[in-house]
Design an enzyme around this catalytic site. Structure first.
Site, PDB file in Angstrom:
ATOM      1  N   ILE A 161       0.828  -1.222   0.000  1.00 57.82           N
ATOM      2  CA  ILE A 161       0.000   0.000   0.000  1.00 57.82           C
ATOM      3  C   ILE A 161       0.853   1.259   0.000  1.00 57.82           C
ATOM      4  O   ILE A 161       0.409   2.341  -0.322  1.00 57.82           O
ATOM      5  CB  ILE A 161      -0.950  -0.012   1.230  1.00 57.82           C
ATOM      6  CG1 ILE A 161      -2.019   1.076   1.138  1.00 57.82           C
ATOM      7  CG2 ILE A 161      -0.164   0.140   2.523  1.00 57.82           C
ATOM      8  CD1 ILE A 161      -3.202   0.701   0.314  1.00 57.82           C
ATOM      9  N   ARG A 162       2.166   1.077   0.376  1.00 58.83           N
ATOM     10  CA  ARG A 162       3.059   2.234   0.432  1.00 58.83           C
ATOM     11  C   ARG A 162       4.450   1.831  -0.046  1.00 58.83           C
ATOM     12  O   ARG A 162       4.774   0.649  -0.088  1.00 58.83           O
ATOM     13  CB  ARG A 162       3.139   2.786   1.871  1.00 58.83           C
ATOM     14  CG  ARG A 162       3.894   1.876   2.834  1.00 58.83           C
ATOM     15  CD  ARG A 162       3.607   2.211   4.278  1.00 58.83           C
ATOM     16  NE  ARG A 162       4.512   1.518   5.205  1.00 58.83           N
ATOM     17  CZ  ARG A 162       4.433   0.215   5.497  1.00 58.83           C
ATOM     18  NH1 ARG A 162       3.503  -0.534   4.922  1.00 58.83           N
ATOM     19  NH2 ARG A 162       5.293  -0.356   6.338  1.00 58.83           N
TER      20      ARG A 162
ATOM     21  N   TYR B  33      -9.959 -11.710  13.638  1.00 60.88           N
ATOM     22  CA  TYR B  33      -8.870 -12.270  12.832  1.00 60.88           C
ATOM     23  C   TYR B  33      -9.179 -13.728  12.481  1.00 60.88           C
ATOM     24  O   TYR B  33      -9.096 -14.134  11.332  1.00 60.88           O
ATOM     25  CB  TYR B  33      -7.567 -12.179  13.615  1.00 60.88           C
ATOM     26  CG  TYR B  33      -6.354 -12.765  12.941  1.00 60.88           C
ATOM     27  CD1 TYR B  33      -5.754 -13.924  13.424  1.00 60.88           C
ATOM     28  CD2 TYR B  33      -5.782 -12.132  11.841  1.00 60.88           C
ATOM     29  CE1 TYR B  33      -4.632 -14.444  12.822  1.00 60.88           C
ATOM     30  CE2 TYR B  33      -4.641 -12.655  11.243  1.00 60.88           C
ATOM     31  CZ  TYR B  33      -4.075 -13.805  11.743  1.00 60.88           C
ATOM     32  OH  TYR B  33      -2.948 -14.320  11.150  1.00 60.88           O
TER      33      TYR B  33
HETATM   34  C1  VAH Z   1      -0.645 -13.011  14.963  1.00 61.96           C
HETATM   35  N1  VAH Z   1       1.569 -13.573  14.113  1.00 61.96           N
HETATM   36  O1  VAH Z   1      -0.183 -13.119  16.088  1.00 61.96           O
HETATM   37  C2  VAH Z   1       0.142 -13.627  13.815  1.00 61.96           C
HETATM   38  C3  VAH Z   1      -0.246 -15.075  13.605  1.00 61.96           C
HETATM   39  C4  VAH Z   1      -0.571 -17.298  14.691  1.00 61.96           C
HETATM   40  C5  VAH Z   1      -0.303 -15.846  14.896  1.00 61.96           C
HETATM   41  O2  VAH Z   1      -1.413 -15.226  12.914  1.00 61.96           O
HETATM   42  O3  VAH Z   1      -1.702 -12.448  14.717  1.00 61.96           O
END
Ligand code: VAH
Length: 321
Positions: free
Chosen positions: A35-36, A141
């Site tokens: 992106i940069r 996530y």
């Molecule tokens: C995180 N380093 O901590 C990443 C990864 C398994 C951890 O997905 O979000």
């Protein structure tokens, strides 16, 4: 794999993967994007383009312009940042992935994107976590990683896109500073050990997580992408890991090199809650059986290499400043 476009090249994985692929496939055959633009080997020592992965047309235009045959999609927010900005994380992680999969479909590209141990949740068997098991993550996530795995399998079964992925454990490297992950304590600790011979861990004692040294992670990506597709029973995404440890164990490993290293704790409740929802150790047998996954670094070998390489980097950085 002959000509490769990579997104998120300035991130922890991208910054090392880009240099490895330039070495293996030729500088002219790797198009790095992010992106940069910054003053770095990724941007200065090969083909580099600015790319916002939420803009599908610009991604498609770049892939056509460079006539790539492979797309490696890394651009995403990591766990702790995603938990602080969940709506942005969904838009970037899922919007960017959908755009990348559409470009791969339209141009018939081989495709890789990483999942994570973060795709598992509290209901997942914590030890020797199976390849095929319950995935009910409790973080944004993790939600984007499970959805991403399902979307990549859908594009394989529905449209025949050659999608492949791995569930990365915590990755440890010295080339980039930690970028908002939960496992980043295992990167921070090496920087602090060299700078202050002490570290205050934001992850609590006894918290086991799967981990891997970055050279093994890069090897895994290249090996999987070059694997014979007829051997692949799974695709998105393979459990892989090299080791599982808790903070006291990495501290003990560091003390074998820096005997007077000291560690204490100031636990971050947000990242501790994320870490507690993840497995303690994965079963990586499918990756070993289907495409010969074979990590080379255990904890002590990683510690020796990390401290040696990071010491040189910090010395160079101080000279440059
Ligand atoms: C995180 N380093 O901590 C990443 C990864 C398994 C951890 O997905 O979000």
């Amino acid at each position: 794999m002959k000509k490769i476009l990579i997104t998120g090249c300035l991130g922890q994985i991208g910054s090392e993967l880009t240099m490895r692929l330039r070495n293996d496939y030729g500088t002219e055959n790797v198009i790095a994007t992010d992106i940069r633009h910054i003053d770095s080997p990724v941007c200065n020592e090969g083909l580099f383009e600015i790319l916002d992965v939420t803009n599908k047309e610009s991604m498609l235009e770049l892939a056509k312009k460079h006539e790539v045959d492979t797309l490696i999609h890394l651009a995403a927010l990591l766990s702790a940042v995603a938990e602080a900005k969940p709506q942005l994380a969904w838009d970037l992680n899922m919007g960017g992935l959908m755009n990348a999969l559409e470009v791969a479909r339209e141009l018939d590209l081989k495709f890789f994107t990483p999942s994570s141990i973060g795709s598992f949740g509290p209901g997942t068997p914590a030890n020797d976590t199976p390849q095929d098991t319950l995935q009910r993550p409790t973080t944004m996530y993790g939600v984007t990683k499970v959805a991403g795995e399902l979307l990549c399998d859908y594009y394989y079964t529905k449209f025949g896109v050659d999608t492949r992925g791995v569930r990365f454990p915590g990755l440890i490297s010295y080339t980039t500073l930690p970028g908002g992950g939960t496992t980043d304590y295992a990167v921070d600790i090496y920087y602090e050990a060299l700078k202050k011979k002490s570290y205050t861990s934001f992850i609590g004692e006894g918290t086991y997580m799967d981990m891997m040294y970055m050279p093994d992670a890069i090897d895994a990506i290249v090996t999987l992408l070059e694997a014979d597709p007829s051997r692949l029973v799974h695709r998105n995404a393979f459990n892989i890991t090299a080791m599982s440890f808790e903070p006291e164990q990495i501290a003990a490993s560091i003390r074998k090199v820096i005997p007077d290293f000291k560690m204490d704790y100031d636990v971050d409740p947000v990242r501790q809650k994320i870490a507690d929802s993840w497995p303690d150790s994965l079963d990586a047998s499918c990756a070993k059986n289907e495409w010969d996954f074979n990590p080379k670094f255990d904890l002590d070998r990683m510690t020796h290499d990390m401290l040696e390489k990071l010491a040189k980097k910090l010395e160079n950085d101080s000279v440059v400043k």
